[in-house]
Design a protein around this motif. Structure first.
Motif, short mmCIF file in Angstrom:
data_model
loop_
_atom_site.label_atom_id
_atom_site.label_comp_id
_atom_site.label_asym_id
_atom_site.label_seq_id
_atom_site.Cartn_x
_atom_site.Cartn_y
_atom_site.Cartn_z
N ILE A 109 0.82 -1.22 0.00
CA ILE A 109 0.00 0.00 0.00
C ILE A 109 0.86 1.27 0.00
CG2 ILE A 109 -1.52 1.42 1.44
CD1 ILE A 109 -3.26 -0.89 1.90
N PRO A 110 1.76 1.46 0.98
CA PRO A 110 2.55 2.70 0.95
C PRO A 110 3.41 2.83 -0.29
CG PRO A 110 3.37 1.21 2.65
CD PRO A 110 2.06 0.66 2.19
N PHE A 111 3.91 1.70 -0.80
CA PHE A 111 4.74 1.77 -2.01
C PHE A 111 3.89 2.15 -3.23
CE2 PHE A 111 7.54 0.26 -5.38
CZ PHE A 111 8.78 0.67 -4.91
N THR A 112 2.66 1.65 -3.29
CA THR A 112 1.76 2.04 -4.37
C THR A 112 1.45 3.53 -4.31
OG1 THR A 112 0.74 -0.16 -4.40
CG2 THR A 112 -0.49 1.61 -5.45
N VAL A 113 1.17 4.03 -3.10
CA VAL A 113 0.92 5.45 -2.91
C VAL A 113 2.13 6.27 -3.37
CG1 VAL A 113 0.57 7.27 -1.19
CG2 VAL A 113 -0.74 5.14 -1.05
N LEU A 114 3.33 5.81 -3.02
CA LEU A 114 4.55 6.51 -3.42
C LEU A 114 4.71 6.54 -4.94
CD1 LEU A 114 7.26 7.82 -2.58
CD2 LEU A 114 8.25 5.52 -2.54
#
Length: 349
Positions: A109-114
């Motif tokens: 999730i955080p990597f996708t947001v990034l």
């Protein structure tokens, strides 16, 4: 408004189908692997994709949907990327502890947001980020146990995160860029995903399990569960593409963690898995985060729609005023048409 209501119903239906089918296949596969001793997850996934393609091919032949010619090179690379990501996730589980594997899935999730922020210039509000943070904390409390690290496992996990994020972002962008439906994209890419897993699956599974899928003794009940798993997988694969196409990769990941919580709950209820206060607290925090995420997304979408409506109305009103200018020059038709077009162009700008 009617189109918007239809779209919302479509999104709700896609989310429900994704949750129901994913929870069903997890329970089916757990019975297949834990109780019937069939441990070949990567090979099973290749069979899932082959059955999905055959089902969609039959549906296309009966005109349930229209096959659409697409950019073949893009679809092939997309299919191979998704196949590689599945293999890397399975290898990550094989080289890492279950706790570290769960952390790998949480990191998506955080990597996708990034990635979406850097490359797609997508903006996420502080409220959305806070709700995602709560979600990750809750799922982490509920599912992460130990965090044993090793170099090879860490590298595989990083590669699995990258390929999974990129594949899910491409699922959304390719549908929009090529103007294809989720069914059409899945139909085009499934053979390539199945091909790479069909070739690599037995090797990966033999490396992880020290058993050969070809030497396994297939009893009638094992074959029955494999067939059932493949049939459910058609719904899982279809709903995955449908959800990502109608929403976003981040929303799909949020939905994935809802499935994790449901699987934990079903495992305790139906399979009598160990369940502690920590699991309960984690699930409650995760559900709170998912609820806030849904609420904030809905509020932001309504705000965006309310901001777009006055602009559309303003443009429409100015376009409607253009014929009044024509009426002032009844004796010169060419001049009237020219002035009307000029007025309309100016109003849009």
């Amino acid at each position: 408004m009617g189109e918007m209501s239809t779209f919302q119903l479509g999104v709700i239906g896609a989310l429900f189908l994704s949750v129901a089918s994913s929870v069903s296949i997890v329970i089916c596969n757990k019975a297949l692997m834990s109780f019937l001793g069939f441990p070949f997850a990567t090979t099973l996934t290749s069979w899932h994709l082959m059955v999905t393609f055959c089902t969609l091919h039959a549906a296309q032949r009966f005109n349930f949907f229209e096959a659409k010619s697409t950019d073949t090179k893009t679809v092939i690379l997309f299919g191979l990327l998704n196949g590689v990501s599945i293999g890397l996730l399975n290898l990550s589980l094989g080289f890492n502890s279950i706790g570290f594997y769960q952390m790998t899935k949480l990191a998506i999730i955080p990597f996708t947001v990034l990635l979406e922020t850097i490359f797609l210039k997508k903006q996420f509000s502080q409220k959305i980020k806070f709700s995602l943070f709560l979600l990750l904390i809750g799922v982490g409390i509920a599912s992460v146990t130990d965090l044993q690290l090793n170099f090879v496992g860490t590298i595989l996990s990083l590669l699995a995160i990258i390929t999974t994020c990129v594949g899910q972002i491409l699922t959304n962008t390719i549908q929009k860029r090529l103007n294809v439906s989720s069914t059409q994209l899945l139909y085009q890419s499934a053979p390539f995903q199945a091909a790479i897993l069909f070739v690599s699956g037995p090797l990966v599974d033999q490396f992880l399990t020290k058993q050969s899928v070809f030497a396994f003794k297939y009893s009638p009940i094992v074959v029955g569960f494999i067939v059932l798993s493949c049939l459910i997988a058609v719904s899982v694969n279809f709903s995955t593409f449908l959800v990502i196409g109608k929403t976003s990769p981040v929303t799909y990941q949020v939905l994935g963690h809802l499935k994790t919580c449901l699987v934990l709950g079903f495992g305790y209820t139906l399979l009598h898995d160990p369940f502690t206060e920590r699991n309960i607290i984690g699930i409650l925090v995760a559900v709170w985060g998912m609820g806030l995420y849904s609420y904030f997304c809905t509020q932001e979408n309504k705000k965006k729609q309310s901001n777009d409506v006055p602009l559309i109305s303003q443009i429409k009103d100015k376009d409607d005023d253009a014929p009044v200018l024509v009426g002032k020059n009844m004796g010169h038709p060419d001049k009237e048409s020219h002035e009307a077009k000029k007025s309309s162009k100016d109003s849009v700008v």
